[in-house]
Every structure is written in C-alpha cells, then in structure tokens.
Design a protein around this motif. Structure first.
Motif: not given
Length: 289
Positions: A34-53
C-alpha cells in the motif's frame, strides 16, 4: 553560412516542445505494498506541482483455470491487501488525477487471454474483469498475455478484448496491453489495435523503433508508450530514451517496477532525468511526503 529558421521551422519546434511538455508517464508496480501505491502520487513536477505519473498499473491479478473454458480471476495477497484493505491508497491517487488500472496475467495454468475458448467463455471472462474493476472503482484493465500453459488463439484473444469494450460499465475506461512479440494479434480480422486504447512496449531495449510496428497496425502514436526498466537503464540512459520518445511524437514512457529497484530518493532522481527530456532542462521531480 547558417540558414535562418523559417516560420514553419519555428512552428514545428514549438509543436514538438508542446507535445513533449504534455507527455504522460505510466508506472507498473510489481506486487506493491500500500505504501508503494501511495508513494506514486508523491512524485511531483516541481514547476507545476502536478504528479509526474498519469497512470498506475497494479501488477498483477491472475487468470487461473484447469481448462480454457473455466477461467477464474485470482488476486494474490498483495493485490488483496490493496483492493480489499487499503483501497484508500488508490483513491488518494485518483483524487490527484492519476488513473489506476489493474493488470491480468496468466498463472502457469490452462487458462488465459489467448487460450482457445468459446465465445460465451470469452464474454464471461471479460464481464468478470469489468465487474471487479467497477467493484473496486478502478480506471481500466491492462492485458498481459503471459504465463498460461495455453495460448495463441487470436480469435479468442480478440473476443475477450471486444467483450470488455462492449460492456457498458467499461465505458470511458482504459484497455491497455503489454506489447512484446505479439504481431499475430494485430492482423485482420482479429486486429487488437481496434480494441486497445493504449499500449506499453516492454522489450526494455531502449529503442523507439520497437513502437513503429504498432503504428503500422493502426495504433496512434498518442496511445503508445515505451517501457523503461531501472534494472536495465540508468537515469541518464532513461533521459535519452525519453527524449527519443518525445522527438518521435509518442505519448510518453512506462516505468517498470521502480518499487523493486529504487528508493524514494533515487526514484525522484530517475524521474527528473526523464522530465528534463520531456519538458525542459530546468524541470525536476520531487518526492513530497
């Protein structure tokens, strides 16, 4: 003497830059926590704050069965833990705009995607998958036609795909496929390109040329992604691959199982190399706890 770029050239460069900046990236998590899944939303593009994936594929549920006409869906401990006990991890991603698919994979048994089955069985299998996607509030199904002891029926394979797309409860959802050594399933009258909404090429050799045949089969470049595995490609190599994908006009890249090879720090560095190639050298990806 240097030739000055024409307006047409400027327009073309602007189009390529715009296309690269709008790239979508998909991630497969192999038997994730479950933590692996949650982590995916925590990778964000710095300039936009939007998720990378843009998309996550949960890998994988299985198709079990002692005969091709008696397939049963099976969820291992990891899939069960997420779908039944930690579905909030999925909802957190969806609330951020990340779509979550589930992959169905053969399981070394006599049943699977391309086993020779009756039309009724193909429809029943498709409807069972769709019912579970709806039950768990997922956004699509990803096809992985491997590890069955039976395989090779293009007509049965196509029948399952067609039945999934025909199910009214699947409307608006994604039907993707792991693409690899599967040309026999892209020929008339059972051309899978007619049913798939996306494809993820999984040779992991780094060459955009692996996507070319699928364009020939009828898939749009905007629906195709090239697979990258941290097991085989370094961050710098991943950046080069991502640039070639963007320059080729394809949608983006698919990252295979970063939860098996990267921690949150090295993952952010890996994704930064990719986003720099897609959206500019000043971009970066951050892990935001």
């Amino acid at each position: 003497m240097l030739r000055q770029p024409t307006l047409l050239a400027f327009g073309l460069m602007a189009f390529i830059a715009s296309f690269a900046a709008s790239a979508r990236n998909v991630v497969f998590l192999n038997n994730p926590s479950p933590q692996d899944v949650k982590d995916i939303g925590r990778y964000v593009v710095k300039s936009t704050g939007k998720p990378f994936f843009s998309d996550l594929v949960l890998f994988a549920a299985n198709i079990n069965g002692s005969t091709p006409n008696t397939p049963v869906l099976y969820y291992n401990a990891e899939m069960t833990a997420i779908l039944k006990n930690n579905i909030d991890a999925v909802r957190q991603l969806q609330n951020k705009g990340i779509k979550v698919q589930i992959s169905y994979l053969g399981n070394h048994q006599n049943a699977g995607w391309s086993c020779s089955m009756t039309s009724a069985t193909a429809t029943k299998l498709a409807n069972a998958m769709v019912a579970d996607v709806v039950k768990y509030g997922l956004d699509g199904i990803s096809v992985d036609d491997e590890y069955s002891t039976c395989s090779g029926s293009a007509s049965s394979f196509y029948a399952v795909l067609k039945a999934i797309r025909a199910n009214t409860y699947f409307s608006g959802k994604t039907l993707s496929k792991a693409l690899w050594s599967d040309s026999s399933y892209f020929r008339a009258p059972y051309n899978a390109a007619n049913q798939l909404t996306e494809g993820y090429e999984m040779t992991y050799g780094g060459s955009v040329s692996y996507l070319t045949p699928y364009v020939g089969y009828g898939m749009a470049k905007s629906n195709l992604f090239l697979g990258i595995s941290p097991e085989f490609s370094s961050a710098s190599q991943a950046g080069i691959i991502a640039k070639n994908v963007a320059d080729g006009g394809y949608q983006g890249v698919m990252i295979w199982a970063p939860n098996a090879f990267l921690n949150t720090t090295t993952a952010a560095q890996y994704y930064t190399a990719i986003v720099k190639s897609q959206a500019g050298s000043t971009e970066s990806v951050q892990y935001v706890p």
